[in-house]
Design an enzyme around this catalytic site. Structure first.
Site: not given
Ligand code: FAD
Ligand code: NAD
Length: 462
Positions: A34, A41, A145, A441
């Site tokens: 990370e 994330g 992500g 209820h």
């Molecule tokens: P991410 O959470 O984006 O995690 C990816 C991680 O990979 C990050 O920490 C990043 O730093 C790391 N990374 C990237 N490239 C590299 C690399 N080359 N080397 C090392 N690390 C790397 N979803 C919901 O279900 N409910 C909600 O209420 C909700 N609210 C949200 C509110 C906001 C403001 C936003 C922006 C999004 C929200 N989402 C919500 C969406 C949700 O955050 C994402 O769908 C979710 O985080 C995706 O998870 P992920 O593990 O795929 O990626």
């Protein structure tokens, strides 16, 4: 190079860290890379959790300022301490980050800090301020992500023109906030700043808000948000934003420009694959940059898998988590399954908006004949007692078999209520099954039961 791992996960968001824990549970020697100092994330650092902390706090503020008096609670001297509200939010994030660190440790997942880049052949380089290291694994799981998108002519500057990341940490309440994009982020964060005192104008390109959500629900939501004070300008094409001092000017195609002191750009998110080494490793993407995978989350490169936002589909934390688990279980056991038709979606405004399964548009487009049952919260005793009478529950059931095909809720706590529907649909329930299940209820859940009864035109309280 350190010893080979069975699995290296790149990205510790809800997809990546959950996958890593499941892999470790199944006996794999697992590493997580990370690049941010905090785990969790987008979801934990700048997404789900901080936005919900601010939604909860701003709701308390608005309630105490505007709604306590009608319940006989007089509040005097109420003051907004925005710095403290942000501190509380940051504290929630730090506590949960520590929780994930503890879970990785407990499961013996090795953590590497830095930017991971695939070198091909199971090798990954990790770069950080403290140097460069290489590790290798039998399998690699990409869970990197997504990041905010912008529009041509608009360059978020981290200050006046912000994305969701900045809008979660502005140091003062904008006087006039212009939100570009009437989707989930625009409405949730627009709600936060409206409650704290900003005038909020939402500019949406389409003729409706929240594309993807049941049209009747979206129309009801718009009416309610307008009553709350949000101004919507639909069918509006923004062509650029300029900043002079603290003033922003938003140019609109065919209309007068708008002036404001902050702009939130919330027009969707794109996959995060910068300097990830996809080409070198032979990992193909589609034309929008999402990593292509098969039904086992295998990419075009042997031994490289991908899950979560970076592969597209619903950009939701729980979808990423489920994919993480299904991907690892398929690797380890050959079995792993997600019912993509029943992934709940929730918008955490007040009222909340929640859905599971198909909406009317999708059913009509697919030529599926269905019956709809609707029940308004205004006729629900618990909603009346709580003073949350806006909204309704809508149950869509197959006309021939009565199997529930979709449930759509706009109303207080809709995000909790939807899971009854999701579980029922997972078990192939009919609307009659829900209707004949005794509901306590007075509860908001009775509105779900009554909507199910309404499918057969036998709701009692409407
Ligand atoms: P991410 O959470 O984006 O995690 C990816 C991680 O990979 C990050 O920490 C990043 O730093 C790391 N990374 C990237 N490239 C590299 C690399 N080359 N080397 C090392 N690390 C790397 N979803 C919901 O279900 N409910 C909600 O209420 C909700 N609210 C949200 C509110 C906001 C403001 C936003 C922006 C999004 C929200 N989402 C919500 C969406 C949700 O955050 C994402 O769908 C979710 O985080 C995706 O998870 P992920 O593990 O795929 O990626
Ligand atoms: P979104 O896709 O929900 O909404 C973007 C909106 O911007 C759409 O209504 C779109 O029509 C509009 N738009 C696009 N181009 C435009 C233009 N040129 N001018 C005006 N409007 C334009 O995207 P988002 O709100 O940025 O959220 C991104 C993702 O984050 C979503 O996919 C969502 O799943 C996820 N998210 C989820 C939650 C939740 O589950 N509660 C909360 C926040 C974010």
């Amino acid at each position: 190079m350190s010893d080979a791992f069975d699995l290296i996960v790149v990205g510790a968001g809800p997809g990546g860290y959950v996958a890593a824990i499941r892999a470790a549970q199944l006996g794999m020697k697992t590493a997580v890379i990370e690049r941010e100092s905090k785990l969790g994330g987008t979801c934990l650092r700048v997404g789900c959790i901080p936005s919900k902390a601010l939604l909860e706090s701003s709701e308390l503020y608005e309630k105490s300022a505007k709604h306590f008096a009608e319940r006989g609670l007089k509040v005097t001297g109420l003051e907004l301490d925005l710095a403290q509200m942000m501190k509380h939010k940051d504290g929630v994030v730090s506590t949960l980050d520590a929780g994930i660190q503890g879970l990785l440790k407990k499961n013996r997942v090795e953590r590497f800090s830095g930017h991971g880049q695939l070198l091909g052949g199971g090798n990954i380089e990790i770069r950080s301020d403290s140097g460069t290291t290489r590790i290798s694994g039998k399998r690699i799981l990409i869970a990197t992500g997504s990041v905010p998108s912008s529009l041509p002519g608009i360059q978020p500057d981290g200050d006046r023109i912000g994305t969701s990341t900045e809008a979660l940490a502005w140091p003062e309440v904008p006087q006039h906030l212009v939100v570009i994009g009437g989707g989930v982020i625009g409405l949730e964060l627009g709600t936060v700043w409206r409650r704290l005192g900003a005038k909020v104008t939402v500019l949406e390109y389409l003729p409706r808000i929240m594309p993807g959500i049941d049209e009747q629900v979206a129309a009801e939501a718009r009416k309610i948000f307008e009553k709350q004070g949000v101004v919507f300008r639909l069918g509006t094409k923004v062509t650029g934003v300029s900043v002079a001092g603290t003033q922003c000017t938003v140019s609109i195609d065919g209309a007068e420009p708008l002036t404001c002191d902050r702009v939130l750009v919330a027009v969707g998110r794109k996959p995060c694959t910068d300097n990830l080494g996809l080409e070198v490793a032979g990992v193909a993407t589609d034309r929008r940059g999402f990593i292509q995978v098969n039904s086992s989350y295998q990419t075009t490169a042997s031994g490289v898998f991908a899950i979560g936002d970076v592969i597209g589909g619903a950009m939701l934390a729980h979808k990423a988590e489920e994919e993480g688990i299904a991907c690892i279980e398929k690797m380890a056991t050959g079995h792993g399954h997600i019912n993509y038709a029943i992934i709940p979606a929730v918008v955490y405004t007040e009222p909340e908006i929640a859905s599971a399964g198909a909406n009317e548009d999708a059913l009509q487009a697919a030529g599926i004949r269905y019956r709809a049952g609707k029940f308004a919260f205004a006729a629900n005793g618990r909603a009346r007692a709580a003073g949350h009478t806006d909204g309704f529950v809508k149950v869509l059931a197959d006309e021939a078999t009565d199997r529930v095909l979709g449930v759509h809720i706009i109303g207080t706590h809709a995000g909790e209520l939807i899971h009854e529907a999701a579980v029922a649909m997972q078990f192939g329930a009919s609307s009659e099954d829900i209707a004949r299940c005794c509901h306590a209820h007075p509860t908001l859940s009775e509105a779900v039961k009554e909507a199910a009864m309404a499918v057969d035109k036998r709701a009692i309280h409407s």
